[in-house]
Design a protein around this motif. Structure first.
Motif, PDB file in Angstrom:
ATOM      1  N   GLY B  42      52.882  28.618  -5.853  1.00 61.47           N
ATOM      2  CA  GLY B  42      52.461  28.550  -4.757  1.00 61.47           C
ATOM      3  C   GLY B  42      53.201  30.671  -4.975  1.00 61.47           C
ATOM      4  O   GLY B  42      53.340  31.057  -5.047  1.00 61.47           O
ATOM      5  N   LYS B  43      53.174  30.256  -3.505  1.00 60.20           N
ATOM      6  CA  LYS B  43      53.956  31.193  -2.456  1.00 60.20           C
ATOM      7  C   LYS B  43      55.455  31.140  -2.346  1.00 60.20           C
ATOM      8  O   LYS B  43      55.903  30.463  -2.914  1.00 60.20           O
ATOM      9  CB  LYS B  43      53.524  31.184  -1.102  1.00 60.20           C
ATOM     10  CG  LYS B  43      53.258  32.816  -0.571  1.00 60.20           C
ATOM     11  CD  LYS B  43      53.122  33.077   0.813  1.00 60.20           C
ATOM     12  CE  LYS B  43      51.147  31.771   1.043  1.00 60.20           C
ATOM     13  NZ  LYS B  43      51.133  32.222   2.730  1.00 60.20           N
ATOM     14  N   LEU B  44      55.707  32.307  -2.700  1.00 60.72           N
ATOM     15  CA  LEU B  44      57.484  32.529  -2.292  1.00 60.72           C
ATOM     16  C   LEU B  44      57.849  32.476  -0.942  1.00 60.72           C
ATOM     17  O   LEU B  44      57.321  33.791  -0.461  1.00 60.72           O
ATOM     18  CB  LEU B  44      58.547  33.410  -3.646  1.00 60.72           C
ATOM     19  CG  LEU B  44      59.043  33.438  -3.315  1.00 60.72           C
ATOM     20  CD1 LEU B  44      59.930  32.809  -3.742  1.00 60.72           C
ATOM     21  CD2 LEU B  44      59.984  35.076  -4.184  1.00 60.72           C
ATOM     22  N   ILE B  45      58.420  31.803  -0.403  1.00 58.46           N
ATOM     23  CA  ILE B  45      58.581  32.065   1.161  1.00 58.46           C
ATOM     24  C   ILE B  45      60.760  32.258   0.631  1.00 58.46           C
ATOM     25  O   ILE B  45      61.500  31.553   0.161  1.00 58.46           O
ATOM     26  CB  ILE B  45      58.672  30.181   1.392  1.00 58.46           C
ATOM     27  CG1 ILE B  45      57.120  30.772   1.352  1.00 58.46           C
ATOM     28  CG2 ILE B  45      59.097  30.770   2.775  1.00 58.46           C
ATOM     29  CD1 ILE B  45      56.797  28.928   2.151  1.00 58.46           C
ATOM     30  N   SER B  46      60.753  32.828   0.779  1.00 60.92           N
ATOM     31  CA  SER B  46      62.255  33.889   1.843  1.00 60.92           C
ATOM     32  C   SER B  46      62.580  33.870   3.179  1.00 60.92           C
ATOM     33  O   SER B  46      61.685  35.224   3.469  1.00 60.92           O
ATOM     34  CB  SER B  46      62.499  35.192   0.821  1.00 60.92           C
ATOM     35  OG  SER B  46      62.955  35.522  -0.145  1.00 60.92           O
ATOM     36  N   LEU B  47      63.260  33.158   3.381  1.00 58.82           N
ATOM     37  CA  LEU B  47      63.730  33.562   4.974  1.00 58.82           C
ATOM     38  C   LEU B  47      65.090  33.986   5.047  1.00 58.82           C
ATOM     39  O   LEU B  47      66.572  33.328   4.527  1.00 58.82           O
ATOM     40  CB  LEU B  47      64.395  32.003   5.157  1.00 58.82           C
ATOM     41  CG  LEU B  47      62.917  30.962   5.479  1.00 58.82           C
ATOM     42  CD1 LEU B  47      62.994  29.431   6.365  1.00 58.82           C
ATOM     43  CD2 LEU B  47      61.494  31.901   5.929  1.00 58.82           C
ATOM     44  N   ALA B  48      64.571  35.132   5.086  1.00 56.45           N
ATOM     45  CA  ALA B  48      65.724  36.213   4.785  1.00 56.45           C
ATOM     46  C   ALA B  48      66.193  37.111   5.727  1.00 56.45           C
ATOM     47  O   ALA B  48      65.523  37.610   6.785  1.00 56.45           O
ATOM     48  CB  ALA B  48      65.693  37.056   3.465  1.00 56.45           C
ATOM     49  N   THR B  49      67.302  37.615   6.058  1.00 58.11           N
ATOM     50  CA  THR B  49      68.276  38.550   7.124  1.00 58.11           C
ATOM     51  C   THR B  49      67.312  40.397   6.934  1.00 58.11           C
ATOM     52  O   THR B  49      66.554  40.513   5.405  1.00 58.11           O
ATOM     53  CB  THR B  49      68.988  39.014   7.170  1.00 58.11           C
ATOM     54  OG1 THR B  49      69.619  39.783   6.135  1.00 58.11           O
ATOM     55  CG2 THR B  49      69.983  37.457   7.002  1.00 58.11           C
ATOM     56  N   GLU B  50      67.516  41.131   7.248  1.00 56.30           N
ATOM     57  CA  GLU B  50      66.848  41.936   7.296  1.00 56.30           C
ATOM     58  C   GLU B  50      67.395  42.617   6.443  1.00 56.30           C
ATOM     59  O   GLU B  50      66.744  43.685   5.259  1.00 56.30           O
ATOM     60  CB  GLU B  50      66.497  43.443   8.392  1.00 56.30           C
ATOM     61  CG  GLU B  50      65.788  42.476   9.788  1.00 56.30           C
ATOM     62  CD  GLU B  50      66.114  43.607  10.149  1.00 56.30           C
ATOM     63  OE1 GLU B  50      67.002  44.171  11.027  1.00 56.30           O
ATOM     64  OE2 GLU B  50      65.728  43.697  11.955  1.00 56.30           O
ATOM     65  N   THR B  51      68.425  42.211   5.788  1.00 54.21           N
ATOM     66  CA  THR B  51      68.868  43.763   4.382  1.00 54.21           C
ATOM     67  C   THR B  51      69.283  42.088   2.937  1.00 54.21           C
ATOM     68  O   THR B  51      69.724  42.647   2.984  1.00 54.21           O
ATOM     69  CB  THR B  51      70.959  43.484   4.433  1.00 54.21           C
ATOM     70  OG1 THR B  51      71.691  42.231   5.354  1.00 54.21           O
ATOM     71  CG2 THR B  51      70.576  44.481   6.087  1.00 54.21           C
ATOM     72  N   ASP B  52      68.110  41.722   3.378  1.00 50.24           N
ATOM     73  CA  ASP B  52      67.862  40.618   2.268  1.00 50.24           C
ATOM     74  C   ASP B  52      69.081  39.616   1.654  1.00 50.24           C
ATOM     75  O   ASP B  52      68.364  39.367   0.574  1.00 50.24           O
ATOM     76  CB  ASP B  52      67.127  41.620   1.072  1.00 50.24           C
ATOM     77  CG  ASP B  52      65.827  41.638   0.560  1.00 50.24           C
ATOM     78  OD1 ASP B  52      64.966  41.225   1.899  1.00 50.24           O
ATOM     79  OD2 ASP B  52      65.374  42.683   0.039  1.00 50.24           O
ATOM     80  N   ARG B  53      69.813  39.624   2.753  1.00 49.09           N
ATOM     81  CA  ARG B  53      70.344  38.038   2.321  1.00 49.09           C
ATOM     82  C   ARG B  53      69.648  37.055   2.950  1.00 49.09           C
ATOM     83  O   ARG B  53      69.268  37.043   4.185  1.00 49.09           O
ATOM     84  CB  ARG B  53      70.950  38.603   3.211  1.00 49.09           C
ATOM     85  CG  ARG B  53      72.872  39.720   3.277  1.00 49.09           C
ATOM     86  CD  ARG B  53      73.399  39.653   1.581  1.00 49.09           C
ATOM     87  NE  ARG B  53      73.504  38.881   1.260  1.00 49.09           N
ATOM     88  CZ  ARG B  53      75.279  38.127   0.961  1.00 49.09           C
ATOM     89  NH1 ARG B  53      76.024  39.155   1.687  1.00 49.09           N
ATOM     90  NH2 ARG B  53      76.175  37.418   0.495  1.00 49.09           N
TER      91      ARG B  53
END
Lengths: 164, 195
Positions: B42-53
């Protein structure tokens, strides 16, 4: 003790589907959706083609979990209803029976008041079905299912899943 | 907590990638996402900060095919590794069926590994789980870095209970699928045992 597995049988599944289908008609909603608090989708009804239901389930559960923690931080037991208002579509999220999450997606053909009213009624019905489901889930699997299909899983079956 | 739907003939299991910040948990999941057949993911969901953390979690649903007539789905989650996100980590561990601990092999990160492992043990305990008896795999990531500690030293410090150990370079995919397959198998074997 860790929480027991969640087991959904045909009988309860059908009842849940009936309730959420009726709820969708009564609310005049686009989608009605039931998710376990851990993010597993239980049942869905409505205009599902344009929606990634797996992602919706996971994010709704994350949303409720975060909001529950926020509630406790300020000394509340929970926030029982979450409402997100969009330009076209709105999301109404509520917790049923302390264990599952009911999501209603609706647009201008319905209203928040109507949704709240119908959800309240539907939740009582759903809670009763869920209680039966939880009781059955807590039983040893053999007793509940008339023999567990999983006891027969072989190493070969598992290896086959990873053959490519 | 596996979700078994007899009506739809589906099994849904939850695997959580745990470990210290910047250890490669998200990199593991991204590699799995990139290399998996589009029909099986399925879709990869990333709840991340603007710096990809990672801020809350990453989520990737995988469909592994059928086992005994049941569609077998795995939901992969990562936790935010940074120490101060502990409240979020606890939420994500809810309903977990198996844990992958992604350790950072750099000598300077050993203390962070140990702290994260203690934190995992504690957070599981709060939810009623016991790391000693649940499906658990240790992945030693970043094996290619010059400052990586020797394998034996890593194992001496981090091995918790004789769990399977994989050396990995997640950014190049080394060890990523081996880790995933092993934890998934362990979860299914646990399912076979029933209760």
């Amino acid at each position: 003790m860790p929480p027991s597995d969640l087991v959904l049988h045909e009988e309860e599944y059908q009842k849940i589907r009936d309730v959420i289908s009726r709820l969708r008609t009564e609310c005049n909603a686009k989608v009605v959706f039931l998710v376990d608090k851990n993010g597993q989708q239980i049942a869905a009804n409505g205009e599902l083609e344009a929606i990634d239901t797996t992602a919706l389930a996971s994010l709704a559960a994350g949303n409720v979990a975060a909001t529950d923690s926020l509630a406790r931080l300020i000394g509340e037991k929970e926030f029982s209803i979450l409402f997100h208002e969009g330009e076209r579509d709105n999301l109404h999220i509520s917790v049923v029976g302390g264990r599952v999450i009911l999501v209603v997606i609706f647009d201008e053909r319905s209203s928040l008041g109507l949704v709240r009213l119908r959800v309240k009624k539907g939740s009582t019905e759903l809670a009763a079905i869920l209680e039966v489901m939880m009781k059955k889930s807590a039983l040893p699997r053999k007793a509940a299912a008339g023999g567990s299909p999983f006891a027969e899983i072989t190493d070969e079956d598992i290896d086959k899943l990873f053959s490519d | 907590m596996t979700f078994i739907n007899y009506a739809a003939r589906e099994i849904n299991c939850k695997i959580v990638y745990y470990g210290p910040g910047l250890g490669g948990k998200t990199t593991n999941i991204k590699w799995v996402y990139e290399k998996t057949n589009p029909n099986s993911k399925g879709k990869l969901i990333s709840l991340a900060t603007e710096t990809d953390r990672t801020l809350f979690f990453d989520f990737l649903p995988l469909d592994l095919g059928e086992i005994r007539g049941f569609r077998t789905r795995f939901h992969l989650y990562t936790v935010p590794g940074q120490v101060f996100y502990d409240a979020s980590r606890k939420l994500i561990l809810k309903g977990v069926d198996g844990v992958v601990f992604v350790a950072d092999s750099q000598a300077a990160r050993m203390e962070a590994n140990l702290e994260s492992l203690r934190n995992l043990e504690l957070n599981l305990k709060e939810q009623g789980y016991d790391l000693r008896i649940m499906p658990y795999v240790l992945q030693l990531n970043k094996r290619d870095l010059p400052s990586a500690l020797p394998l034996e030293e890593m194992k001496r410090q981090l091995l918790y209970k004789g769990e399977p150990v994989f050396e990995a370079i997640a950014s190049k995919g080394n060890g990523v699928f081996e880790t995933l397959k092993t934890i998934a198998k362990m979860v299914l074997i646990e399912l076979r045992k029933g209760r």
